[in-house]
Design a protein around this motif. Structure first.
Motif, short mmCIF file in Angstrom:
data_model
loop_
_atom_site.label_atom_id
_atom_site.label_comp_id
_atom_site.label_asym_id
_atom_site.label_seq_id
_atom_site.Cartn_x
_atom_site.Cartn_y
_atom_site.Cartn_z
N GLU A 140 11.81 -7.68 2.68
CA GLU A 140 12.72 -8.39 3.80
C GLU A 140 12.56 -7.59 5.13
OE1 GLU A 140 16.65 -9.49 2.99
OE2 GLU A 140 16.23 -10.65 1.04
N ASP A 141 12.51 -6.18 5.20
CA ASP A 141 12.66 -5.33 6.22
C ASP A 141 10.94 -4.95 6.51
OD1 ASP A 141 15.28 -5.61 6.30
OD2 ASP A 141 15.59 -4.19 4.98
N ALA A 142 10.05 -5.49 5.79
CA ALA A 142 8.59 -4.96 6.13
C ALA A 142 8.19 -4.71 7.44
CB ALA A 142 7.80 -5.83 5.06
N THR A 144 10.17 -4.23 10.24
CA THR A 144 11.28 -3.40 10.93
C THR A 144 11.00 -1.84 10.43
OG1 THR A 144 12.80 -4.10 9.28
CG2 THR A 144 12.58 -5.30 11.08
N GLU A 145 11.67 -1.04 11.32
CA GLU A 145 11.55 0.28 11.10
C GLU A 145 12.63 0.72 10.02
OE1 GLU A 145 12.73 4.58 13.21
OE2 GLU A 145 11.82 2.91 14.54
N GLN A 146 12.04 1.25 8.91
CA GLN A 146 13.05 2.13 8.06
C GLN A 146 12.63 3.43 7.61
OE1 GLN A 146 12.67 -0.29 4.35
NE2 GLN A 146 11.25 -1.62 5.37
N ASP A 147 13.57 4.05 6.89
CA ASP A 147 13.09 5.33 6.36
C ASP A 147 12.59 5.21 5.00
OD1 ASP A 147 13.18 8.03 5.86
OD2 ASP A 147 15.23 8.43 6.05
N LEU A 148 11.62 5.59 4.82
CA LEU A 148 10.74 5.35 3.37
C LEU A 148 11.35 6.58 2.47
CD1 LEU A 148 8.60 3.54 2.30
CD2 LEU A 148 6.87 5.20 2.34
N LEU A 149 11.75 7.67 3.25
CA LEU A 149 12.28 8.47 2.36
C LEU A 149 13.50 8.51 1.67
CD1 LEU A 149 12.43 11.82 1.64
CD2 LEU A 149 13.63 12.07 3.59
N ALA A 378 1.10 -2.36 -2.46
CA ALA A 378 2.09 -3.35 -1.85
C ALA A 378 2.03 -3.47 -0.53
CB ALA A 378 3.72 -2.78 -2.50
N TYR A 379 1.71 -2.22 0.28
CA TYR A 379 2.00 -2.34 1.75
C TYR A 379 0.57 -1.71 2.13
CZ TYR A 379 6.52 -3.88 0.91
OH TYR A 379 7.46 -4.66 0.22
N PRO A 380 -0.48 -2.24 2.04
CA PRO A 380 -1.57 -1.19 2.35
C PRO A 380 -1.70 -1.17 3.97
CG PRO A 380 -2.17 -3.58 2.08
CD PRO A 380 -1.03 -3.53 1.46
N ASP A 381 -0.94 -1.95 4.70
CA ASP A 381 -0.80 -1.91 6.35
C ASP A 381 0.10 -0.74 6.65
OD1 ASP A 381 -3.10 -3.51 6.61
OD2 ASP A 381 -1.85 -5.22 6.60
N ARG A 409 4.75 -3.17 7.47
CA ARG A 409 3.66 -4.08 8.06
C ARG A 409 3.71 -4.15 9.51
NH1 ARG A 409 5.71 -8.12 4.22
NH2 ARG A 409 4.54 -8.13 2.25
N PRO A 410 2.81 -3.93 10.20
CA PRO A 410 2.59 -3.89 11.67
C PRO A 410 3.49 -5.07 12.33
CG PRO A 410 0.61 -3.42 10.61
CD PRO A 410 1.16 -3.99 9.63
#
Length: 410
Positions: A140-142, A144-149, A378-381, A409-410
């Motif tokens: 859902e937030d792909a 938008t900026e999020q902290d992958l850590l 899942a998220y190659p970009d 995603r960009p």
């Protein structure tokens, strides 16, 4: 950077090299400068303490194997180095990490037996399932900026170690807070003491519950594991679980996040993996070498004078072996500051060397490989969501980011 204190040549070894405040952010600047001067260095660490830092690959291996360099907090060397205060011997003294042979050999045999159990051997499909679940939750937030850590690199190893040891998942936030406090050089002794007390109290209750109702998990295996009739005592069980919980997810969190940071800043590596996903095992090994998640690890103590690279380190001194520095030693690795999937020499020291080599290394490799493979599928970009330099944790024990801002995603 490293700043040399001015002193006559005859006194130089007695004057510590000052590791300045930006050491945590750019440690390899310091390692390169020090390594050019020798294999062992008397330094003042950013936390104000002094000790000896070993930066060369061959010297690091020699120190790992030297019986005169002890890990035991209760040893005379540790007592002398720490001025009679063994810095937590009462709390950590029963931990396998802080024992020398033969005590370490006995504990290692028991934990090896538990790690060979079905709970560990059959983890790969479950790790994949957990990874896919976390990645699906990010959809859902792909954009938008999020902290992958915070949302992937941390929760996956925590879910795995909690499940492996039979710890309720709802307790993972407490574990994160305790562990972060314990490995940080910014925390006060009082804060670390409180975290240890709460952590150990929780583990004590968990062990007692498993003794009453054993399950198909590693903790139950540790409780029942025996070698020639020998078993772990209750204190040893508490210390062992404490060690496994911290080492079992702290290093894997940093392996995953450090590797993702490499992928997002080195287009050549990412393109090579996209062209041949079967190279993931090669990438994991290079990520371990290039940005070791353990960094310097924990202190050792000289019980007798030890010569390292022509420098005699007296008895009763703290010694820190930098796996991170050793793994970028140009005398061992060609072009060490470059990530090279074709590197033939994979004998890095990220998991240590000798009797204290990390017992969970195969699990960490497998978990890191699964986590990265599923993420890229899942998220190659995936892209970084910041143009500023990433920030690193202030810790001599682990090498890890404070955050990893991305857009999936960009």
């Amino acid at each position: 950077m490293v700043h040399e204190t001015a002193a006559p040549a005859s006194e130089l070894v007695l004057e510590p090299f000052e590791l300045s405040d930006d050491f945590y952010q750019r440690p390899h600047d310091a390692y390169d400068l020090l390594r050019a001067r020798g294999a062992a260095h008397f330094v003042r660490f950013p936390d104000g303490g002094t000790g000896w830092l070993v930066t060369d690959y061959e010297a690091a291996k020699a120190v790992f194997l030297d019986p005169a360099v002890s890990k035991a907090l209760k040893s005379p060397g540790a007592q002398a180095a720490l001025g009679g205060d063994a810095g937590g011997a009462a709390m950590f003294g029963d931990m396998m990490l802080f024992y020398d042979p033969p005590e370490h050999t006995r504990l290692r045999a028991l934990v090896n037996r538990a790690f060979s159990g079905r709970a560990v051997r059959e983890l790969a499909p479950r790790i994949t399932e957990l990874a896919d679940g976390l990645l699906a939750g990010l959809a859902e937030d792909a954009a938008t900026e999020q902290d992958l850590l915070d949302r992937y690199a941390f929760p996956l190893p925590m879910l795995v170690i909690c499940e492996l040891l039979g710890v309720p998942n709802e307790d993972r936030d407490s574990f994160r807070a305790w562990s972060t406090t314990l490995v940080s050089n910014d925390e006060t002794p009082e804060a670390r003491g409180a975290a240890v007390s709460q952590f150990l109290g929780y583990i004590d209750g968990l062990i007692r519950a498993k003794q009453e109702a054993p399950a198909d998990d590693l903790l139950s295996e540790l409780i029942s594991a025996s070698e020639d009739g020998d078993r772990l005592s209750h204190r040893e069980l508490i210390s062992m679980v404490f060690l496994l919980l911290i080492a079992g997810f702290e290093t894997t969190v940093n392996l995953i996040s450090n590797a993702v940071a490499i992928l997002l800043t080195d287009n050549g590596v990412r393109a090579a993996l996209a062209a041949d996903p079967g190279r993931m095992a090669d990438f994991v090994e290079e990520a371990l070498r290039f940005e070791s998640p353990a960094g310097e690890g924990t202190f050792r103590y000289t019980t007798a004078p030890v010569t390292v690279g022509g420098i005699e380190i007296p008895a009763g001194q703290r010694v820190l072996v930098s796996m991170a520095a050793a793994d970028r030693d140009p005398s061992r690795f060609d072009d060490p500051h470059r990530v090279d999937l074709d590197r033939a020499d994979k004998n890095h020291l990220a998991f240590g060397y000798g009797v204290h080599r990390c017992v969970g290394a195969p699990l960490a490799r497998m978990e890191g490989g699964v986590a990265l493979t599923r993420l890229l599928a899942a998220y190659p970009d995936l892209v970084l969501a910041t143009d500023t330099e990433l920030s690193w944790r202030k810790s001599l024990i682990v090498r890890g980011l404070t955050a990893l801002p991305v857009r999936l995603r960009p």
